[in-house]
Scaffold this motif. Structure first.
Motif, PDB file in Angstrom:
ATOM      1  N   ASN A  64      39.277  45.548  45.502  1.00  0.00           N
ATOM      2  CA  ASN A  64      40.408  44.861  45.580  1.00  0.00           C
ATOM      3  C   ASN A  64      40.012  43.285  45.695  1.00  0.00           C
ATOM      4  O   ASN A  64      39.288  43.008  46.604  1.00  0.00           O
ATOM      5  CB  ASN A  64      41.384  45.266  46.762  1.00  0.00           C
ATOM      6  N   SER A  81      41.689  40.250  33.889  1.00  0.00           N
ATOM      7  CA  SER A  81      41.385  40.208  35.223  1.00  0.00           C
ATOM      8  C   SER A  81      41.515  39.078  35.947  1.00  0.00           C
ATOM      9  O   SER A  81      41.464  37.928  35.245  1.00  0.00           O
ATOM     10  CB  SER A  81      39.705  40.893  35.635  1.00  0.00           C
ATOM     11  N   ASN A 100      45.121  42.444  28.860  1.00  0.00           N
ATOM     12  CA  ASN A 100      44.541  43.169  29.919  1.00  0.00           C
ATOM     13  C   ASN A 100      43.266  42.527  30.577  1.00  0.00           C
ATOM     14  O   ASN A 100      42.122  43.213  30.606  1.00  0.00           O
ATOM     15  CB  ASN A 100      44.206  44.581  29.144  1.00  0.00           C
ATOM     16  N   VAL A 158      39.683  53.570  36.566  1.00  0.00           N
ATOM     17  CA  VAL A 158      40.748  52.632  36.768  1.00  0.00           C
ATOM     18  C   VAL A 158      40.894  52.042  38.148  1.00  0.00           C
ATOM     19  O   VAL A 158      41.176  50.980  38.481  1.00  0.00           O
ATOM     20  CB  VAL A 158      41.960  53.264  36.611  1.00  0.00           C
ATOM     21  N   ASP A 159      40.275  53.090  39.238  1.00  0.00           N
ATOM     22  CA  ASP A 159      40.467  52.576  40.470  1.00  0.00           C
ATOM     23  C   ASP A 159      38.587  52.073  41.165  1.00  0.00           C
ATOM     24  O   ASP A 159      38.620  51.987  42.196  1.00  0.00           O
ATOM     25  CB  ASP A 159      40.450  53.807  41.425  1.00  0.00           C
ATOM     26  N   HIS A 212      43.534  51.728  31.762  1.00  0.00           N
ATOM     27  CA  HIS A 212      42.834  52.572  32.831  1.00  0.00           C
ATOM     28  C   HIS A 212      41.279  52.041  32.765  1.00  0.00           C
ATOM     29  O   HIS A 212      40.469  52.617  33.528  1.00  0.00           O
ATOM     30  CB  HIS A 212      42.560  53.828  32.311  1.00  0.00           C
ATOM     31  N   TRP A 233      41.108  48.684  34.321  1.00  0.00           N
ATOM     32  CA  TRP A 233      41.249  48.191  35.628  1.00  0.00           C
ATOM     33  C   TRP A 233      42.925  47.975  35.911  1.00  0.00           C
ATOM     34  O   TRP A 233      43.834  48.206  34.770  1.00  0.00           O
ATOM     35  CB  TRP A 233      40.575  46.949  35.946  1.00  0.00           C
ATOM     36  N   LYS A 234      43.382  47.305  36.892  1.00  0.00           N
ATOM     37  CA  LYS A 234      44.683  47.060  37.037  1.00  0.00           C
ATOM     38  C   LYS A 234      45.436  45.761  36.707  1.00  0.00           C
ATOM     39  O   LYS A 234      45.710  44.986  37.387  1.00  0.00           O
ATOM     40  CB  LYS A 234      44.964  47.417  38.769  1.00  0.00           C
ATOM     41  N   SER A 235      45.501  45.956  35.357  1.00  0.00           N
ATOM     42  CA  SER A 235      45.911  44.580  34.558  1.00  0.00           C
ATOM     43  C   SER A 235      47.229  43.941  34.965  1.00  0.00           C
ATOM     44  O   SER A 235      47.652  42.866  35.266  1.00  0.00           O
ATOM     45  CB  SER A 235      45.849  44.845  33.186  1.00  0.00           C
ATOM     46  N   GLU A 236      48.274  45.154  35.486  1.00  0.00           N
ATOM     47  CA  GLU A 236      49.659  44.663  35.805  1.00  0.00           C
ATOM     48  C   GLU A 236      49.488  44.064  36.925  1.00  0.00           C
ATOM     49  O   GLU A 236      50.405  43.131  37.288  1.00  0.00           O
ATOM     50  CB  GLU A 236      50.528  46.029  35.927  1.00  0.00           C
ATOM     51  N   PHE A 237      48.922  44.504  37.888  1.00  0.00           N
ATOM     52  CA  PHE A 237      48.466  43.876  39.336  1.00  0.00           C
ATOM     53  C   PHE A 237      47.940  42.629  39.112  1.00  0.00           C
ATOM     54  O   PHE A 237      48.736  41.749  39.891  1.00  0.00           O
ATOM     55  CB  PHE A 237      47.721  44.991  40.155  1.00  0.00           C
TER      56      PHE A 237
END
Length: 240
Positions: free
Chosen positions: A136, A95, A93, A131-132, A165, A167-171
């Motif tokens: 970006n 960045s 997970n 999470v948001d 939640h 951050w956006k690990s998959e993205f």
């Protein structure tokens, strides 16, 4: 290497050592005579650790592997991108951008990815959902925080909780994979775990539901589902 909580945690290194690996558990702030915060980090410190381990008598082969969790994950990507002798990198997970501190290396400066506290939502019982919150990293001016992963010669494994939640690990993992392939590098292995939260610990460790986030200054929820997360911890250990 662990995340924003700081300190020195050796339990995962000890478990790996029990399986025959030569392991160095590396702290980088908030322990002994280290800085109390991580506002500034220098990659030369991590480079010295790599060379120390590589030259250790029990280490075989041409390089070392990296294992990083959360903030430690993006540090591992920075190390793999800028340092020699990194042959394998595993992040849990992590960045794709430098987060939480300014990173320096040989005259180069990578600023931390910015965030917007207005995007933090509070639950009914007073916990923060962040999470948001981060900007970006693919948009300007945030691209200055991107880690130049295309420079890396390591092979990669990304272990991802799909309900992370923090951050956006998959993205991040998918964008890194596309970037590496665009530069002719081998596609990294990405393993995603449904209903799995941020803190993927070793098998049978307690599942962390809520904890205090040092950078946010609040109790933060990690989401996920306990049973699914527990099974993910078992598989993730085998994979790494």
């Amino acid at each position: 290497m662990f995340g924003t909580g700081g300190g020195l945690f050796e339990y995962r290194a000890s478990l790996l050592a029990g399986h025959g690996f030569t392991v160095l558990a590396l702290a980088y702030y908030a322990v002994e005579d280290f800085p109390k915060d991580m506002k500034e980090l220098r990659l030369e410190y991590f480079e010295e650790a790599v060379q120390y381990l590589k030259n250790y008598s029990q280490v075989k082969g041409r390089g070392v592997g990296l294992l990083g969790f959360y903030k430690g994950g993006d540090l591992c990507l920075s190390m793999a991108s800028h340092l020699k002798d990194i042959t394998a990198t595993v992040t849990l997970n992590g960045s794709m951008a430098n987060v939480g501190s300014t990173l320096y290396y040989k005259g180069m400066t990578i600023p931390p990815l910015g965030s917007d506290p207005k995007r933090i939502e509070m639950t009914k019982i007073g916990f923060a959902d962040i999470v948001d919150a981060l900007n970006n990293p693919l948009e300007e001016p945030n691209q200055r925080s991107l880690i130049p992963i295309e420079k890396a010669e390591s092979c990669f494994l990304f272990l991802i909780g799909l309900d992370d939640h923090n951050w956006k690990s998959e993205f991040y993992a998918n964008k890194v994979a596309k970037l590496l392939q665009a530069y002719g590098k081998k596609k990294p292995k990405i393993i995603c775990y449904p209903a799995t939260r941020h803190y993927i610990e070793p098998p049978y460790f307690p599942v962390c539901l809520v904890s205090f986030h040092t950078l946010v200054g609040k109790l933060v929820i990690w989401e996920g589902e306990v049973s699914a997360h527990s099974m993910a911890q078992i598989d993730a250990w085998k994979q790494l």
